[in-house]
Design an enzyme around this catalytic site. Structure first.
Site, PDB file in Angstrom:
ATOM      1  N   LYS A 189       1.127  -1.140   0.102  1.00 50.68           N
ATOM      2  CA  LYS A 189       0.046   0.085   0.001  1.00 50.68           C
ATOM      3  C   LYS A 189       0.849   1.429   0.067  1.00 50.68           C
ATOM      4  O   LYS A 189       0.466   2.302  -0.890  1.00 50.68           O
ATOM      5  CB  LYS A 189      -0.922  -0.065   1.121  1.00 50.68           C
ATOM      6  CG  LYS A 189      -2.169  -0.974   1.224  1.00 50.68           C
ATOM      7  CD  LYS A 189      -2.989  -1.207   2.378  1.00 50.68           C
ATOM      8  CE  LYS A 189      -3.746  -2.696   2.134  1.00 50.68           C
ATOM      9  NZ  LYS A 189      -4.493  -3.080   3.431  1.00 50.68           N
TER      10      LYS A 189
ATOM     11  N   GLN B 129      -5.278  -1.840   9.200  1.00 42.92           N
ATOM     12  CA  GLN B 129      -5.141  -3.466   8.607  1.00 42.92           C
ATOM     13  C   GLN B 129      -5.926  -4.440   9.627  1.00 42.92           C
ATOM     14  O   GLN B 129      -5.632  -4.362  10.940  1.00 42.92           O
ATOM     15  CB  GLN B 129      -3.617  -3.621   8.321  1.00 42.92           C
ATOM     16  CG  GLN B 129      -3.447  -5.195   7.576  1.00 42.92           C
ATOM     17  CD  GLN B 129      -3.906  -4.972   6.093  1.00 42.92           C
ATOM     18  OE1 GLN B 129      -4.088  -3.857   5.596  1.00 42.92           O
ATOM     19  NE2 GLN B 129      -4.129  -6.243   5.686  1.00 42.92           N
TER      20      GLN B 129
ATOM     21  N   ASP C 275     -11.607   2.455   3.618  1.00 37.98           N
ATOM     22  CA  ASP C 275     -12.066   1.040   3.539  1.00 37.98           C
ATOM     23  C   ASP C 275     -13.509   0.830   3.243  1.00 37.98           C
ATOM     24  O   ASP C 275     -13.733  -0.102   2.912  1.00 37.98           O
ATOM     25  CB  ASP C 275     -11.661   0.391   4.986  1.00 37.98           C
ATOM     26  CG  ASP C 275     -10.587  -0.567   4.680  1.00 37.98           C
ATOM     27  OD1 ASP C 275     -10.044  -1.038   3.553  1.00 37.98           O
ATOM     28  OD2 ASP C 275      -9.799  -0.587   5.726  1.00 37.98           O
TER      29      ASP C 275
HETATM   30  N1  GUN Z   1      -7.371  -7.091   5.336  1.00 34.69           N
HETATM   31  C1  GUN Z   1      -7.524  -7.832   4.404  1.00 34.69           C
HETATM   32  N2  GUN Z   1      -8.306  -7.167   3.436  1.00 34.69           N
HETATM   33  C2  GUN Z   1      -8.442  -5.687   3.940  1.00 34.69           C
HETATM   34  C3  GUN Z   1      -8.895  -4.516   3.638  1.00 34.69           C
HETATM   35  O1  GUN Z   1      -9.529  -4.521   2.620  1.00 34.69           O
HETATM   36  N3  GUN Z   1      -8.613  -3.570   4.605  1.00 34.69           N
HETATM   37  C4  GUN Z   1      -8.286  -3.753   5.812  1.00 34.69           C
HETATM   38  N4  GUN Z   1      -8.363  -2.606   6.588  1.00 34.69           N
HETATM   39  N5  GUN Z   1      -7.858  -4.873   6.274  1.00 34.69           N
HETATM   40  C5  GUN Z   1      -7.769  -5.804   5.246  1.00 34.69           C
END
Ligand code: GUN
Length: 296
Positions: A53, A97, A120
């Site tokens: 990211k 995350q 998100d």
């Molecule tokens: N863990 C797996 N996929 C995601 C996501 O799209 N966002 C977040 N915050 N955690 C994740």
């Protein structure tokens, strides 16, 4: 019929190029979109997502602030950091995350994120807005799936869609998005899950199959209608002694047999995966534009 492969990497690259030029344009207006990513603990898969990211932000010219907190971080300290980012004018998107370590309750952490920075799309305010069709941040993986369908010229309106899986991150939101009265909606959607009787009977009716069950070989060729569009959201590690790391990634779909019946299919890796981070960048740019009072 042998399916055409939907190249998620190529679609993601095209979208990132569009975003990069939008970011350059915003820079001329003194606007720099910023994303904060918080990782608690050191799960290797989560760490590699977070690194990816940060790299993606650099690639299109976004400001990013990555914070890696120790596994034993207290819930209040994590919430304090989220609140700090809520008030930081350089930050337009906040991502914590998931999954979080067991001693932290995910609910209050997600609730602490300012819905206007919830890129998100996990905050209940954004989930609610999505369900009733109001402007909001759309969650990244389902949003990426819609972009893949749209950019591959798939007819969604009137299609029979079968979603396999009912997670909060993929199954529930994609089903909701596909029934909206919108350009990427107006489909007839069935959601199947672990308690569904006769999964194959449902899947066989589908013009579009979205496999998000988290289990390899959930969708086999005998379950697929000739000419169906197959979107594989699964990312499963299966042991493979021939690989240096000892495993390989497979989706939820038995790719080799299903590609002989489908008209379009996403591979794993290289299908839905590359779209998720791209839609996160998209939401962050959109958030910065909204914060500046620009049409997003
Ligand atoms: N863990 C797996 N996929 C995601 C996501 O799209 N966002 C977040 N915050 N955690 C994740």
């Amino acid at each position: 019929m042998t399916a055409q492969i939907i190249d998620g990497k190529a679609v993601a690259e095209q979208l990132r190029a569009e975003l990069k030029s939008k970011v350059a344009d915003l820079k001329t207006k003194d606007i720099l979109p910023g994303l904060a990513v918080v990782l608690v603990g050191d799960d290797p898969a989560s760490r590699s997502y977070v690194t990816a990211k940060g790299r993606a932000c650099d690639e299109i010219g976004l400001y990013s602030d990555n914070r890696c907190l120790p596994e034993l971080t207290a819930q209040e300290d994590l919430i304090s950091l989220v609140e700090e980012f809520n008030h930081d004018p350089r930050i337009h998107g906040i991502l914590v995350q998931l999954p979080l370590p067991k001693h932290i309750d995910e609910g209050p952490v997600v609730l602490a994120i300012d819905p206007a920075k919830d890129v998100d799309g996990f905050h209940p305010v954004n989930v609610g807005k999505m369900v009733i069709g109001q402007e909001c941040f759309l969650p990244c993986t389902p949003h990426g799936i819609l972009q893949l369908l749209l950019r591959s010229g798939v007819q969604i309106e009137g299609a029979e869609v079968v979603v396999v899986g009912r997670s909060n991150i993929v199954g529930k939101p994609i089903a909701n998005m596909l029934i909206q009265k919108s350009l990427t909606g107006n489909a007839t959607v069935t959601v199947c899950h672990t308690r569904t009787h006769n999964l194959a009977d449902h899947v066989r009716r589908a013009d579009i199959i979205i496999a998000a069950a988290g289990r390899p070989n959930t969708i086999t060729a005998d379950m697929v209608k000739e000419g169906a569009v197959v979107i594989d959201v699964g990312v499963n590690r299966v042991e493979d002694a021939t690989r240096k790391r000892g495993y390989r990634l497979v989706g939820d779909v038995d790719f080799d047999s299903v590609k002989e019946k489908a008209s379009l299919i996403t591979p794993v890796p290289g299908g839905v995966g590359p779209m998720t981070i791209t839609m996160l960048l998209y939401n962050t740019v959109q958030s910065a534009m909204r914060a500046a009072g620009l049409e997003a």
